[in-house]
Motif scaffolding. Sequence first.
Motif, PDB file in Angstrom:
ATOM      1  N   TYR A  33      77.135 -21.864  14.205  1.00  0.00           N
ATOM      2  CA  TYR A  33      77.118 -22.886  15.037  1.00  0.00           C
ATOM      3  C   TYR A  33      76.979 -22.282  16.424  1.00  0.00           C
ATOM      4  O   TYR A  33      77.316 -21.153  16.771  1.00  0.00           O
ATOM      5  N   ASP A  34      76.716 -23.266  17.336  1.00  0.00           N
ATOM      6  CA  ASP A  34      76.822 -22.754  18.739  1.00  0.00           C
ATOM      7  C   ASP A  34      78.385 -22.864  19.296  1.00  0.00           C
ATOM      8  O   ASP A  34      78.952 -23.759  19.111  1.00  0.00           O
ATOM      9  N   PRO A  35      78.592 -21.706  19.936  1.00  0.00           N
ATOM     10  CA  PRO A  35      79.999 -21.554  20.430  1.00  0.00           C
ATOM     11  C   PRO A  35      80.289 -22.707  21.566  1.00  0.00           C
ATOM     12  O   PRO A  35      81.501 -23.303  21.695  1.00  0.00           O
ATOM     13  N   THR A  36      79.347 -22.949  22.329  1.00  0.00           N
ATOM     14  CA  THR A  36      79.711 -24.051  23.311  1.00  0.00           C
ATOM     15  C   THR A  36      79.973 -25.249  22.950  1.00  0.00           C
ATOM     16  O   THR A  36      81.153 -26.129  23.208  1.00  0.00           O
ATOM     17  N   GLU A  37      78.916 -25.638  21.819  1.00  0.00           N
ATOM     18  CA  GLU A  37      79.040 -26.925  21.477  1.00  0.00           C
ATOM     19  C   GLU A  37      80.235 -27.218  20.720  1.00  0.00           C
ATOM     20  O   GLU A  37      80.783 -28.661  20.561  1.00  0.00           O
ATOM     21  N   ALA A  95      70.265 -19.901  10.690  1.00  0.00           N
ATOM     22  CA  ALA A  95      70.098 -20.535   9.152  1.00  0.00           C
ATOM     23  C   ALA A  95      71.363 -21.002   8.704  1.00  0.00           C
ATOM     24  O   ALA A  95      71.477 -21.821   7.891  1.00  0.00           O
ATOM     25  N   GLY A  96      72.735 -20.206   9.070  1.00  0.00           N
ATOM     26  CA  GLY A  96      73.933 -20.599   8.787  1.00  0.00           C
ATOM     27  C   GLY A  96      74.207 -22.089   8.803  1.00  0.00           C
ATOM     28  O   GLY A  96      74.794 -22.769   8.217  1.00  0.00           O
ATOM     29  N   MET A  97      73.659 -22.836   9.685  1.00  0.00           N
ATOM     30  CA  MET A  97      73.949 -24.378  10.105  1.00  0.00           C
ATOM     31  C   MET A  97      73.684 -25.185   8.687  1.00  0.00           C
ATOM     32  O   MET A  97      74.057 -26.352   8.526  1.00  0.00           O
ATOM     33  N   ARG A  98      72.381 -24.607   7.976  1.00  0.00           N
ATOM     34  CA  ARG A  98      72.232 -25.439   6.828  1.00  0.00           C
ATOM     35  C   ARG A  98      73.254 -25.487   5.671  1.00  0.00           C
ATOM     36  O   ARG A  98      73.298 -26.819   4.860  1.00  0.00           O
ATOM     37  N   THR A  99      74.344 -24.888   6.055  1.00  0.00           N
ATOM     38  CA  THR A  99      75.454 -24.993   4.852  1.00  0.00           C
ATOM     39  C   THR A  99      76.176 -26.169   5.230  1.00  0.00           C
ATOM     40  O   THR A  99      76.971 -26.649   4.489  1.00  0.00           O
ATOM     41  N   VAL A 118      80.675 -33.113  15.323  1.00  0.00           N
ATOM     42  CA  VAL A 118      79.916 -32.137  14.758  1.00  0.00           C
ATOM     43  C   VAL A 118      78.997 -31.346  15.824  1.00  0.00           C
ATOM     44  O   VAL A 118      78.293 -32.122  16.493  1.00  0.00           O
ATOM     45  N   PRO A 119      79.231 -29.953  15.937  1.00  0.00           N
ATOM     46  CA  PRO A 119      78.571 -29.094  16.787  1.00  0.00           C
ATOM     47  C   PRO A 119      77.294 -28.804  15.936  1.00  0.00           C
ATOM     48  O   PRO A 119      77.114 -28.970  14.951  1.00  0.00           O
ATOM     49  N   GLY A 120      76.374 -28.275  16.836  1.00  0.00           N
ATOM     50  CA  GLY A 120      74.989 -27.818  16.148  1.00  0.00           C
ATOM     51  C   GLY A 120      74.886 -26.307  16.390  1.00  0.00           C
ATOM     52  O   GLY A 120      75.731 -25.493  16.636  1.00  0.00           O
TER      53      GLY A 120
END
Length: 255
Positions: free
Chosen positions: A11-15, A102-106, A96-98
């Motif tokens: 995921y994006d650390p800032t988000e 590819a790991g975001m798909r989990t 929910v951050p973004g």
Amino acid sequence: MILFLLPAGDYDPTEAAVPWAALRDAGFEVRFATPGGKVALADPRLTDLGFSWLSPWLMTRRAELAAYRSLTEDPRFLAPSSYADVDPAEVTGLFVPGGHAAGMRTLLEDTTAQRLFARVFIRNLPVGAVCHGVLLAARAKDPATGRSVLHGRRTTALTSLLELTGWNLTRLWLGRYYRTYRTTVQQEVTAALADPSHFLAGPPLPVRDTAARPGRGFAVRDGNYVSARWPGDCHRLAAEYLAVVRAHEAERRSG
């Protein structure tokens, strides 16, 4: 308890860190859930690996990276629940951050996370999502209608312009890193809405906000739901989401 839904990683650390820090500083309890109940770290390209000469523009900024490092030391972050073990009755808000990798798909493709999101959203609790995180909202179905919970709502998300710009800048050596799916985030989210005009793209030339200047960011609020496009909106998003959480808490106490 405000619950942050995280993927297994990437995921994006800032988000994640900017909204978390705003809630923590305001005294709200924040907990975390991941697919298997294991600690989830942010996309290493955004925190450490970088983007060669594009790093000053694409990597996480210093202040936001410091917030992320602080997040990773939080005892609750280090002891997440699994999605399946979350009791929806204990959740008073959801975020929910973004992220692009590819790991975001989990997270985004997990049906348990989608159902959990829908249950919280339908209860009209404070919900926030940013960037690819809005895909989880688009994929979360209202069991009464079979439609996305976003049907009839206004939202934003990562715009096609932002997504395709990042992809075109990096695709020669990072391939599809910036294209998590063949369909852009904006296209999929818009398809879930009651009207395409309910997707608000914001200014075409976005400017990164800061803690001192959150007004530079762009966020969309529709009732108790707040959304934003990218890391550059996250200080504005954090302020908007915190306001929704505070208002909901005040209403709950008075009711």
